[in-house]
Enzyme design. Structure first.
Site, short mmCIF file in Angstrom:
data_model
loop_
_atom_site.label_atom_id
_atom_site.label_comp_id
_atom_site.label_asym_id
_atom_site.label_seq_id
_atom_site.Cartn_x
_atom_site.Cartn_y
_atom_site.Cartn_z
N GLY A 40 0.82 -1.21 0.00
CA GLY A 40 0.00 0.00 0.00
C GLY A 40 0.86 1.26 0.00
O GLY A 40 0.53 2.26 -0.65
N LYS A 41 1.95 1.22 0.74
CA LYS A 41 2.86 2.38 0.78
C LYS A 41 3.45 2.63 -0.61
O LYS A 41 3.61 3.77 -1.04
CB LYS A 41 4.00 2.12 1.76
N ASP B 20 8.50 4.77 7.99
CA ASP B 20 7.99 4.28 9.27
C ASP B 20 6.87 5.20 9.72
O ASP B 20 7.05 6.41 9.81
CB ASP B 20 9.11 4.23 10.32
N PHE C 111 -5.36 0.94 3.06
CA PHE C 111 -4.86 -0.22 3.80
C PHE C 111 -4.77 0.14 5.27
O PHE C 111 -5.00 1.29 5.66
CB PHE C 111 -3.49 -0.64 3.25
#
Ligand code: ITT
Length: 215
Positions: A10-11, A61, A173
């Site tokens: 998703g990222k 992150d 997500f």
């Protein structure tokens, strides 16, 4: 070409939507050290990912902080999503008057170039702080430790405020269905819409601007 080291597809979709350059995913699960500071986790991850790939990388992150829960799940966001699940995160705050929250994200870039090649690295002052005593002891040589400490990392941060709501929407997500911004959950937005306001979109904007300046 941007190499995005993450297990989270998703990222990558969001980065690809945002960036003009092609984005390649390397699904290397770099060990995340336990630290409250997203930038410290990301900086260490970027150095580890760079060593794994052997070329320029970004890592991301991110974490969700819920005010009524004193910032929980924060650094435990991934574990909490996997164990409790987002429906039960919603249940935890459903009766709270204040359901405000924030998503924070850090993109860290490392290309192994000498310090001079990376202008104004923001973590200069604390470079090496994220290498703990255990790691120093287990490193093979003093040279390797010194080398790790010298690897420049560039940090790009993004934050978005929001509200925790009952899950809605099919897109996105992770926590997207329970994170509402301006009347819509992230899961109800297209990737492009989410990028215009999300923590990752804001970090990607800074990264893209800097990347452009570098070429
Ligand atoms: P990598 O570390 O391999 O990149 P991850 O999914 O573990 O993947 P994080 O530790 O950054 O990534 O994510 C912490 C948690 O937050 C995890 O449960 C994610 O699904 C969630 N998360 C991160 N970004 C999000 C976003 O934009 N929308 C919704 N949830 C997100």
């Amino acid at each position: 070409m941007v190499t995005f080291v993450t297990t989270n597809a998703g990222k990558v979709t969001e980065a690809q939507e945002y960036l003009d350059d092609p984005v390649e995913q390397v699904a290397f699960d770099y060990p995340e050290r336990q630290a409250d500071d997203l930038a410290t986790v990301a900086a260490h991850g970027a150095r580890t990912a760079y060593r794994h790939v052997g070329g320029p990388v970004i890592v991301d992150d991110s974490g969700l902080t819920i005010d009524a829960l004193d910032g929980f799940p924060g650094p435990y966001s991934s574990y909490v999503e996997d164990t409790l699940g987002i429906e039960r995160v919603w249940n935890l705050v459903a009766d709270e008057d204040d359901r405000s929250a924030a998503f924070r994200g850090v993109i860290a870039y490392c290309d192994g170039d000498p310090f001079e090649a990376t202008p104004e690295p923001v973590d200069t002052d604390r470079r090496g702080d994220d290498i703990d005593a255990t790691e120093r002891a287990s490193a093979t040589t003093d040279e390797q430790v010194a080398d790790d400490e010298q690897l420049p990392v560039r940090i790009f941060e993004g934050v978005v405020p929001g509200t925790i709501v009952e899950p809605r929407g099919e897109g996105g997500f992770g926590y997207d269905p329970v994170f509402e911004f301006d009347g819509q959950t992230f899961a109800e937005m297209s990737t492009a819409e989410k990028n215009t306001i999300s923590h990752r979109g804001r970090a990607l904007a800074k990264f893209a601007e800097w990347l452009h300046l570098r070429v």
